[in-house]
Each structure stands twice: as structure tokens, then as C-alpha cells.
Design an enzyme around this catalytic site. Sequence first.
Site, PDB file in Angstrom:
ATOM      1  N   LYS A 296      -7.818   1.184  15.692  1.00  0.00           N
ATOM      2  CA  LYS A 296      -6.446   1.603  16.003  1.00  0.00           C
ATOM      3  C   LYS A 296      -6.253   1.646  17.520  1.00  0.00           C
ATOM      4  O   LYS A 296      -5.251   1.164  18.057  1.00  0.00           O
ATOM      5  CB  LYS A 296      -6.148   2.985  15.391  1.00  0.00           C
ATOM      6  CG  LYS A 296      -6.140   3.000  13.869  1.00  0.00           C
ATOM      7  CD  LYS A 296      -5.024   2.171  13.297  1.00  0.00           C
ATOM      8  CE  LYS A 296      -5.038   2.085  11.790  1.00  0.00           C
ATOM      9  NZ  LYS A 296      -4.117   1.061  11.253  1.00  0.00           N
TER      10      LYS A 296
ATOM     11  N   ARG B 119      -4.589  20.655  10.121  1.00  0.00           N
ATOM     12  CA  ARG B 119      -4.012  19.319  10.324  1.00  0.00           C
ATOM     13  C   ARG B 119      -2.496  19.375  10.177  1.00  0.00           C
ATOM     14  O   ARG B 119      -1.946  20.307   9.587  1.00  0.00           O
ATOM     15  CB  ARG B 119      -4.549  18.325   9.270  1.00  0.00           C
ATOM     16  CG  ARG B 119      -6.043  18.073   9.318  1.00  0.00           C
ATOM     17  CD  ARG B 119      -6.462  17.292  10.557  1.00  0.00           C
ATOM     18  NE  ARG B 119      -7.893  17.029  10.573  1.00  0.00           N
ATOM     19  CZ  ARG B 119      -8.817  17.871  11.059  1.00  0.00           C
ATOM     20  NH1 ARG B 119      -8.463  19.048  11.558  1.00  0.00           N
ATOM     21  NH2 ARG B 119     -10.092  17.532  11.045  1.00  0.00           N
TER      22      ARG B 119
ATOM     23  N   THR C 140      -5.776   9.634  15.246  1.00  0.00           N
ATOM     24  CA  THR C 140      -7.197   9.507  15.566  1.00  0.00           C
ATOM     25  C   THR C 140      -7.415   8.906  16.964  1.00  0.00           C
ATOM     26  O   THR C 140      -8.458   9.122  17.573  1.00  0.00           O
ATOM     27  CB  THR C 140      -7.916   8.703  14.453  1.00  0.00           C
ATOM     28  OG1 THR C 140      -9.305   8.871  14.584  1.00  0.00           O
ATOM     29  CG2 THR C 140      -7.590   7.244  14.502  1.00  0.00           C
TER      30      THR C 140
ATOM     31  N   TYR D 180     -13.212   2.844  12.536  1.00  0.00           N
ATOM     32  CA  TYR D 180     -11.817   2.777  12.066  1.00  0.00           C
ATOM     33  C   TYR D 180     -10.876   3.233  13.187  1.00  0.00           C
ATOM     34  O   TYR D 180      -9.893   2.558  13.514  1.00  0.00           O
ATOM     35  CB  TYR D 180     -11.622   3.661  10.818  1.00  0.00           C
ATOM     36  CG  TYR D 180     -10.183   4.012  10.569  1.00  0.00           C
ATOM     37  CD1 TYR D 180      -9.327   3.103   9.966  1.00  0.00           C
ATOM     38  CD2 TYR D 180      -9.661   5.252  10.978  1.00  0.00           C
ATOM     39  CE1 TYR D 180      -7.981   3.416   9.778  1.00  0.00           C
ATOM     40  CE2 TYR D 180      -8.328   5.563  10.794  1.00  0.00           C
ATOM     41  CZ  TYR D 180      -7.493   4.652  10.195  1.00  0.00           C
ATOM     42  OH  TYR D 180      -6.167   4.954  10.026  1.00  0.00           O
TER      43      TYR D 180
ATOM     44  N   GLY E 116       0.813  -1.220   0.000  1.00  0.00           N
ATOM     45  CA  GLY E 116       0.000   0.000   0.000  1.00  0.00           C
ATOM     46  C   GLY E 116       0.845   1.269   0.000  1.00  0.00           C
ATOM     47  O   GLY E 116       2.073   1.224  -0.179  1.00  0.00           O
TER      48      GLY E 116
ATOM     49  N   ASP F 157     -15.361  15.642  12.244  1.00  0.00           N
ATOM     50  CA  ASP F 157     -14.124  16.428  12.093  1.00  0.00           C
ATOM     51  C   ASP F 157     -13.922  17.363  13.289  1.00  0.00           C
ATOM     52  O   ASP F 157     -14.886  17.921  13.821  1.00  0.00           O
ATOM     53  CB  ASP F 157     -14.180  17.293  10.822  1.00  0.00           C
ATOM     54  CG  ASP F 157     -13.753  16.524   9.581  1.00  0.00           C
ATOM     55  OD1 ASP F 157     -13.297  15.373   9.720  1.00  0.00           O
ATOM     56  OD2 ASP F 157     -13.878  17.081   8.479  1.00  0.00           O
TER      57      ASP F 157
ATOM     58  N   ARG G 170     -17.934  18.323   7.875  1.00  0.00           N
ATOM     59  CA  ARG G 170     -18.063  16.861   7.789  1.00  0.00           C
ATOM     60  C   ARG G 170     -18.209  16.314   9.218  1.00  0.00           C
ATOM     61  O   ARG G 170     -17.389  16.638  10.090  1.00  0.00           O
ATOM     62  CB  ARG G 170     -16.803  16.289   7.120  1.00  0.00           C
ATOM     63  CG  ARG G 170     -16.818  14.795   6.924  1.00  0.00           C
ATOM     64  CD  ARG G 170     -15.621  14.340   6.096  1.00  0.00           C
ATOM     65  NE  ARG G 170     -14.337  14.571   6.759  1.00  0.00           N
ATOM     66  CZ  ARG G 170     -13.161  14.241   6.249  1.00  0.00           C
ATOM     67  NH1 ARG G 170     -13.094  13.677   5.044  1.00  0.00           N
ATOM     68  NH2 ARG G 170     -12.049  14.468   6.901  1.00  0.00           N
TER      69      ARG G 170
ATOM     70  N   ASP H  87       0.612  -9.137   1.225  1.00  0.00           N
ATOM     71  CA  ASP H  87      -0.485  -8.202   0.929  1.00  0.00           C
ATOM     72  C   ASP H  87      -1.503  -8.919   0.030  1.00  0.00           C
ATOM     73  O   ASP H  87      -1.113  -9.641  -0.894  1.00  0.00           O
ATOM     74  CB  ASP H  87       0.086  -6.974   0.198  1.00  0.00           C
ATOM     75  CG  ASP H  87      -0.837  -5.761   0.242  1.00  0.00           C
ATOM     76  OD1 ASP H  87      -0.386  -4.698   0.692  1.00  0.00           O
ATOM     77  OD2 ASP H  87      -2.008  -5.888  -0.176  1.00  0.00           O
TER      78      ASP H  87
ATOM     79  N   ASN I 262      -1.119  13.266   9.158  1.00  0.00           N
ATOM     80  CA  ASN I 262      -1.778  13.167   7.835  1.00  0.00           C
ATOM     81  C   ASN I 262      -0.739  12.968   6.728  1.00  0.00           C
ATOM     82  O   ASN I 262      -0.196  13.956   6.212  1.00  0.00           O
ATOM     83  CB  ASN I 262      -2.600  14.426   7.572  1.00  0.00           C
ATOM     84  CG  ASN I 262      -3.810  14.534   8.483  1.00  0.00           C
ATOM     85  OD1 ASN I 262      -3.665  14.520   9.704  1.00  0.00           O
ATOM     86  ND2 ASN I 262      -4.984  14.613   7.917  1.00  0.00           N
TER      87      ASN I 262
ATOM     88  N   SER J 128      -2.536   5.820  14.585  1.00  0.00           N
ATOM     89  CA  SER J 128      -3.034   7.053  13.973  1.00  0.00           C
ATOM     90  C   SER J 128      -3.299   8.107  15.031  1.00  0.00           C
ATOM     91  O   SER J 128      -3.661   7.783  16.175  1.00  0.00           O
ATOM     92  CB  SER J 128      -4.341   6.717  13.248  1.00  0.00           C
ATOM     93  OG  SER J 128      -5.036   7.888  12.908  1.00  0.00           O
TER      94      SER J 128
HETATM   95  C1  WQD Z   1      -8.146  16.905   6.335  1.00  0.00           C
HETATM   96  C2  WQD Z   1      -8.871  18.237   6.402  1.00  0.00           C
HETATM   97  C3  WQD Z   1     -11.257  18.006   6.384  1.00  0.00           C
HETATM   98  C4  WQD Z   1     -11.487  16.334   2.321  1.00  0.00           C
HETATM   99  C5  WQD Z   1      -8.568  11.208   8.354  1.00  0.00           C
HETATM  100  C6  WQD Z   1      -8.837  10.149   9.389  1.00  0.00           C
HETATM  101  C7  WQD Z   1      -7.575   9.734  10.068  1.00  0.00           C
HETATM  102  C8  WQD Z   1      -6.510   9.326   9.081  1.00  0.00           C
HETATM  103  C9  WQD Z   1      -6.372  10.284   7.951  1.00  0.00           C
HETATM  104  C10 WQD Z   1      -6.244   7.361   7.687  1.00  0.00           C
HETATM  105  C11 WQD Z   1     -10.080  18.220   7.326  1.00  0.00           C
HETATM  106  C12 WQD Z   1     -10.785  18.697   5.126  1.00  0.00           C
HETATM  107  C13 WQD Z   1     -11.043  16.846   3.521  1.00  0.00           C
HETATM  108  C14 WQD Z   1     -12.242  17.151   1.448  1.00  0.00           C
HETATM  109  C15 WQD Z   1     -12.023  18.970   3.024  1.00  0.00           C
HETATM  110  N1  WQD Z   1      -6.803   8.021   8.625  1.00  0.00           N
HETATM  111  N2  WQD Z   1     -11.311  18.151   3.867  1.00  0.00           N
HETATM  112  N3  WQD Z   1     -12.480  18.436   1.832  1.00  0.00           N
HETATM  113  O1  WQD Z   1      -9.860  14.001   8.669  1.00  0.00           O
HETATM  114  O2  WQD Z   1      -7.569  14.727   9.390  1.00  0.00           O
HETATM  115  O3  WQD Z   1      -8.019  12.345   8.995  1.00  0.00           O
HETATM  116  O4  WQD Z   1      -7.626  10.679   7.429  1.00  0.00           O
HETATM  117  O5  WQD Z   1      -6.202   6.442   7.129  1.00  0.00           O
HETATM  118  O6  WQD Z   1      -7.855   8.730  10.937  1.00  0.00           O
HETATM  119  O7  WQD Z   1      -9.745  10.648  10.354  1.00  0.00           O
HETATM  120  O8  WQD Z   1      -7.881  13.880   7.047  1.00  0.00           O
HETATM  121  O9  WQD Z   1      -7.549  14.399   4.678  1.00  0.00           O
HETATM  122  O10 WQD Z   1      -9.813  13.564   5.439  1.00  0.00           O
HETATM  123  O11 WQD Z   1      -9.062  15.857   6.070  1.00  0.00           O
HETATM  124  O12 WQD Z   1     -12.297  20.120   3.308  1.00  0.00           O
HETATM  125  O13 WQD Z   1     -12.686  16.725   0.364  1.00  0.00           O
HETATM  126  O14 WQD Z   1      -9.392  18.520   5.101  1.00  0.00           O
HETATM  127  O15 WQD Z   1     -12.460  18.537   6.835  1.00  0.00           O
HETATM  128  O16 WQD Z   1     -10.159  19.487   7.923  1.00  0.00           O
HETATM  129  P1  WQD Z   1      -8.421  13.828   8.589  1.00  0.00           P
HETATM  130  P2  WQD Z   1      -8.591  14.369   5.731  1.00  0.00           P
END
Ligand code: WQD
Length: 339
Positions: free
Chosen positions: A155, A233, A128, A151, A12, A297, A294, A33, A181, A126
Site C-alpha cells: 500500500k 480501532r 496501515t 501487505y 470484492g 498489532d 498478535r 475481477d 477498519n 490503508s
Molecule cells: C482489530 C482489533 C486485533 C481478530 C488489519 C490490517 C489492516 C487492514 C485491516 C485490510 C485488533 C483484534 C482481531 C481477532 C482480536 N487491512 N483482534 N481477535 O489489525 O486493525 O487491521 O486489517 O485489508 O491493514 O492490519 O484489524 O480486524 O485484524 O483487528 O482480538 O480474532 O481486533 O488485535 O486490536 P487491524 P483486525
Amino acid sequence: MSKTVLLAGGAGYIGSHTAIELIDKGYKAVIADCHYNSNPIVYERLKEITGTDIPHYNIDVCDENALNRVFEENNIDVVIDFAGYKAVGESVREPMKYYKNNLNSTFSLVNTMERHGVSNIIFSSSATVYGMNNPSPLTEDMNLGPCTNPYGWTKFMNEEILRDLSAANEELSVVLLRYFNPIGAHSSGLIGEDPKDIPNNLMPYIAQVASGKLEILSVFGNDYDTHDGTGVRDYIHVVDLAKAHVLAADYASEHKGVEAFNIGTGVGYSVLDIVKAFERVNNLTIPYKITERRPGDIATCYADSSKAEKILGWKAEKNLEDMCRDTWNWQSKNPEGYK
Ligand code: WQD
């Protein structure tokens, strides 16, 4: 003699980048994998980059018999557990799928490790796990949870399970890497993130808008308590993240017990910061619209990674410009991903 690392789920996005850095530092890599969320073409790309034919097994890590053969055929010293489903929204709709797969794959790995006397495991955790209520910068000693989706709970639970196993077996060495991230791609543009469907995460979504595959970015809310109202982030270049795994493998081989590390840059960027940086670095325009927040968030999430610096000797080296450039280099060279 060089040590051998088994990368479970290693074809991955994060696993493939880690394989390169491990080989670069003299480790042998073996990948297991089932390609649920990866493409076997990645092995050819990895060969092009590393000059090495990485031994790989097309197996489901949950299948203990199949995994046992991998351990029989290779002298594994360290296991990195990348295996697992990762779509947050899907985990809310199909929680059992996530609990079953993400926990069983770890059970299968630790059972097989025990059977073969392997005592070092690095787990892909994560940010998270810090839940909704901790203030940033996040430190490893903060209380964990409550998580906002299944999810995240997988973790959290796997961390707890590995902690209990470590308490029961003093030979075990467990390193929990809490990723923030991850974005970006290898500078060759040969490997990168290849989302299965429409991307859920911000950077792959922006990349697909840039390539014309998607029309417009939805910015999820501009009324957060942040410098411009959009979510903040801690974005980390996937190559920096990959290097943290190499240092964690060195560390695990020399220490016993359990240790968690935040792997982030310590710097928070908003959604609009990312959009503007991507436009500037790559000289293109990303159309966007502001939409509803969303669910689940939070406003702000960034790391204090000083523990990783102090103990592992790890620090992020790449900046936002590198992340935007390398993402677009991969996306523009592979508009359909690996297909
Ligand atoms: C980042 C920011 C959104 C998409 C999530 C999981 C975490 C980890 C990574 C992985 C936020 C904003 C996003 C879009 C937007 N898991 N956004 N428009 O939420 O920090 O973390 O992914 O496997 O466990 O929770 O990352 O990239 O989704 O969002 O405005 O189309 O971008 O609201 O502020 P996040 P993200």
C-alpha cells in the site's frame, strides 16, 4: 452524459458496495475481477439491489492485454484500484506473492490508462501506511511507515508510485483513500464480507462465532494502554466507505494532482467494546478468551477525517449499532457466505 467508472477488483467486499453507491449517483460501473477473493454470484445480487446488469469481465487485472480490451469496449473516465491481496499474515509468509500481485495490478492499470488517455485514479490505500509510531488521531500530513508487514508496504509503495506518476504528468488526478477498519454490510443483507478462509479480522470472526461456525473469539491481548486493555480501532461502515469513493470520483474528475484522505469515523472502539455492542444489538452471546498479543498489532489507531469532510464533503453517517446490526443481518442470511 454519465461518467463510467472501472472498478478493478470490484466484485470484492468494498468494490461491490461501491458499485451500488456509484450507480445510485448516476455513474456507470464496469467491474474487472478474477474472483480470487470474490464470488461471481455477487453480480446477481448487485442486479437485485440496483436493477442494473453491471458489465463485468472475469480477468486478472495484471493481464494488460485483457485489461486493454476492457478499456477498448468501455469509455472509462475514472479507475478505482481495489485489486490486491489483503491477508496480512499470508503476506509475511509469502512476501513475493504480495509484492508481485499488488504492484503489478497497479502498473497494469496505470499503463492501460495512459494508453487510453484516462487520467483519474482512486487507490484503495490503508491506515496501515502510517506505521507503528504515529499517535492517533492520524492526519494525512504525518510521516508514513515503517509498515509492519509486506501487505502494508505494498500500500505504501503503490501510494509512492502514484505520487511519482502524478509529479511526472500534470494531467493525472490521483486520490489515495486510506481506509480504517471497514465492517458492516449493505442493509439488504444480499452482499457483505465473505472471507476466503478463517477470518483474520475481528468483525467477520465475531460474526462466524455468532453463527456457530467458529467456537470462540480470541481477544489478542488485554494489557494495551487503552481504556480496557484491548486494542482500539476506527471501525467504519462499508456503505459509508463506499460513499467516499463516489465523492472521490467527483473530485478526481475536477482536480489534478495527488491527494490523500483518511476514511474513518474519528472514533476508536476497543475489541471488548465491539464484542459488547454486537451482543447487545443482536441479542446474543459471543464467547471469548483473552490470549497473547498478535505480533505487529498496535494499541490504538483512529483517524482524523476532517480533511475528507472539508474537501470531499464526506463524513461517516452510520454508527456502531448500524455496523453490528448489518454485519449480523448479512451473516445470518448467508451463513456460508456466497457459497
Ligand atoms: C482489530 C482489533 C486485533 C481478530 C488489519 C490490517 C489492516 C487492514 C485491516 C485490510 C485488533 C483484534 C482481531 C481477532 C482480536 N487491512 N483482534 N481477535 O489489525 O486493525 O487491521 O486489517 O485489508 O491493514 O492490519 O484489524 O480486524 O485484524 O483487528 O482480538 O480474532 O481486533 O488485535 O486490536 P487491524 P483486525
